[in-house]
Design a protein around this motif. Structure first.
Motif, PDB file in Angstrom:
ATOM      1  N   PHE A  96       0.835  -1.187   0.000  1.00 35.19           N
ATOM      2  CA  PHE A  96       0.000   0.000   0.000  1.00 35.19           C
ATOM      3  C   PHE A  96       0.874   1.243   0.000  1.00 35.19           C
ATOM      4  CE2 PHE A  96      -1.863  -3.400   2.474  1.00 35.19           C
ATOM      5  CZ  PHE A  96      -3.069  -3.584   1.814  1.00 35.19           C
ATOM      6  N   TYR A  97       0.433   2.261  -0.678  1.00 40.53           N
ATOM      7  CA  TYR A  97       1.044   3.573  -0.526  1.00 40.53           C
ATOM      8  C   TYR A  97       0.390   4.203   0.693  1.00 40.53           C
ATOM      9  CZ  TYR A  97       2.992   3.107  -5.206  1.00 40.53           C
ATOM     10  OH  TYR A  97       3.695   2.687  -6.295  1.00 40.53           O
ATOM     11  N   PHE A  98       1.189   4.795   1.548  1.00 43.17           N
ATOM     12  CA  PHE A  98       0.645   5.413   2.754  1.00 43.17           C
ATOM     13  C   PHE A  98      -0.459   6.399   2.409  1.00 43.17           C
ATOM     14  CE2 PHE A  98       4.851   4.858   5.288  1.00 43.17           C
ATOM     15  CZ  PHE A  98       4.604   3.511   5.398  1.00 43.17           C
ATOM     16  N   SER A  99      -0.281   7.147   1.338  1.00 41.29           N
ATOM     17  CA  SER A  99      -1.283   8.156   0.968  1.00 41.29           C
ATOM     18  C   SER A  99      -2.638   7.528   0.643  1.00 41.29           C
ATOM     19  CB  SER A  99      -0.793   8.992  -0.214  1.00 41.29           C
ATOM     20  OG  SER A  99      -0.588   8.175  -1.347  1.00 41.29           O
ATOM     21  N   ASP A 100      -2.634   6.250   0.200  1.00 44.19           N
ATOM     22  CA  ASP A 100      -3.895   5.575  -0.098  1.00 44.19           C
ATOM     23  C   ASP A 100      -4.651   5.173   1.167  1.00 44.19           C
ATOM     24  OD1 ASP A 100      -3.325   5.802  -2.789  1.00 44.19           O
ATOM     25  OD2 ASP A 100      -2.615   3.740  -3.004  1.00 44.19           O
ATOM     26  N   LEU A 101      -3.931   5.090   2.291  1.00 43.44           N
ATOM     27  CA  LEU A 101      -4.568   4.693   3.554  1.00 43.44           C
ATOM     28  C   LEU A 101      -5.243   5.872   4.255  1.00 43.44           C
ATOM     29  CD1 LEU A 101      -1.721   2.395   4.932  1.00 43.44           C
ATOM     30  CD2 LEU A 101      -3.814   1.683   3.750  1.00 43.44           C
ATOM     31  N   ILE A 102      -4.722   7.067   4.014  1.00 41.38           N
ATOM     32  CA  ILE A 102      -5.270   8.254   4.681  1.00 41.38           C
ATOM     33  C   ILE A 102      -6.693   8.497   4.197  1.00 41.38           C
ATOM     34  CG2 ILE A 102      -5.008  10.751   4.973  1.00 41.38           C
ATOM     35  CD1 ILE A 102      -1.945  10.239   4.782  1.00 41.38           C
ATOM     36  N   GLY A 103      -7.594   8.668   5.152  1.00 38.72           N
ATOM     37  CA  GLY A 103      -9.001   8.904   4.846  1.00 38.72           C
ATOM     38  C   GLY A 103      -9.862   7.653   4.893  1.00 38.72           C
ATOM     39  N   LEU A 104      -9.249   6.467   4.999  1.00 41.44           N
ATOM     40  CA  LEU A 104     -10.050   5.246   5.089  1.00 41.44           C
ATOM     41  C   LEU A 104     -10.760   5.187   6.432  1.00 41.44           C
ATOM     42  CD1 LEU A 104      -7.674   2.455   3.672  1.00 41.44           C
ATOM     43  CD2 LEU A 104      -9.441   3.753   2.461  1.00 41.44           C
ATOM     44  N   GLN A 105     -11.960   4.644   6.435  1.00 44.48           N
ATOM     45  CA  GLN A 105     -12.682   4.431   7.680  1.00 44.48           C
ATOM     46  C   GLN A 105     -12.075   3.230   8.391  1.00 44.48           C
ATOM     47  OE1 GLN A 105     -16.793   3.873   6.577  1.00 44.48           O
ATOM     48  NE2 GLN A 105     -17.220   6.036   6.943  1.00 44.48           N
TER      49      GLN A 105
END
Length: 181
Positions: A96-105
């Motif tokens: 995963f790219y860290f930026s893709d995790l930001i904002g996930l519930q």
């Protein structure tokens, strides 16, 4: 839709007197920073780099003029460098790219298989001793959850959520109870 930017490096301290800088890459292969071409910093300024040796680089401004003054590059120390997310290759399975995790519930699944919203991934921390997710909670303090397979067993980026199993050190209060203090 605004282009998502991904942090790929940070400008460090000057190296010598001719405008070279220590550059701290956030990518597996530091040479990729050159390949991506134009990088944008956290102030919107555009840069390209040329590796000189090790992690020392020359910086070029948006006009392709090399910054050759120690005092000029000293003012750039700690600026973060970004590229548009769409320039990066798609991650492999279980990557995963860290930026893709930001904002996930962030959800918790109870023993009866019901799910409860715990919060939203606010920041991904990586200080070198292991990655952790900072979960922003509607009520109470933010929670830090180790980003391990045990504590984050399921991730569905397309659907916008991840499942967490907080360690015992993280206090979990069901959303339907009120603080008795």
């Amino acid at each position: 839709m605004k282009t998502q930017l991904v942090h790929i490096g940070t400008i460090g301290k000057p190296h010598g007197v001719r405008g070279l800088v220590h550059l701290h890459p956030c990518v597996e292969n530091p040479k990729d920073l050159e390949k991506y071409g134009e990088l944008v910093d956290d102030r919107g300024e555009r840069w390209t780099i040329s590796w000189q040796s090790g992690k020392v680089a020359a910086l070029y401004d948006s006009q392709k003029k090399r910054i050759d003054d120690r005092n000029a590059v000293e003012k750039l120390t700690n600026r973060k460098l970004y590229i548009p997310r769409n320039l990066l290759p798609e991650p492999e399975e279980e990557e995963f790219y860290f930026s893709d995790l930001i904002g996930l519930q962030a959800k918790i699944r109870h023993e009866d298989q019901s799910e409860e919203l715990f919060g939203t991934v606010h920041i991904v921390h990586d200080y070198g001793a292991g990655v952790s997710l900072e979960i922003k909670r509607d009520q109470g303090e933010n929670a830090l959850i180790p980003f391990t397979k045990i504590c984050v067993p399921e991730i569905d980026i397309k659907s916008g959520w991840l499942l967490i199993c907080p360690p015992n050190e993280v206090e979990v209060r069901p959303s339907n109870t009120k603080d008795q203090s």
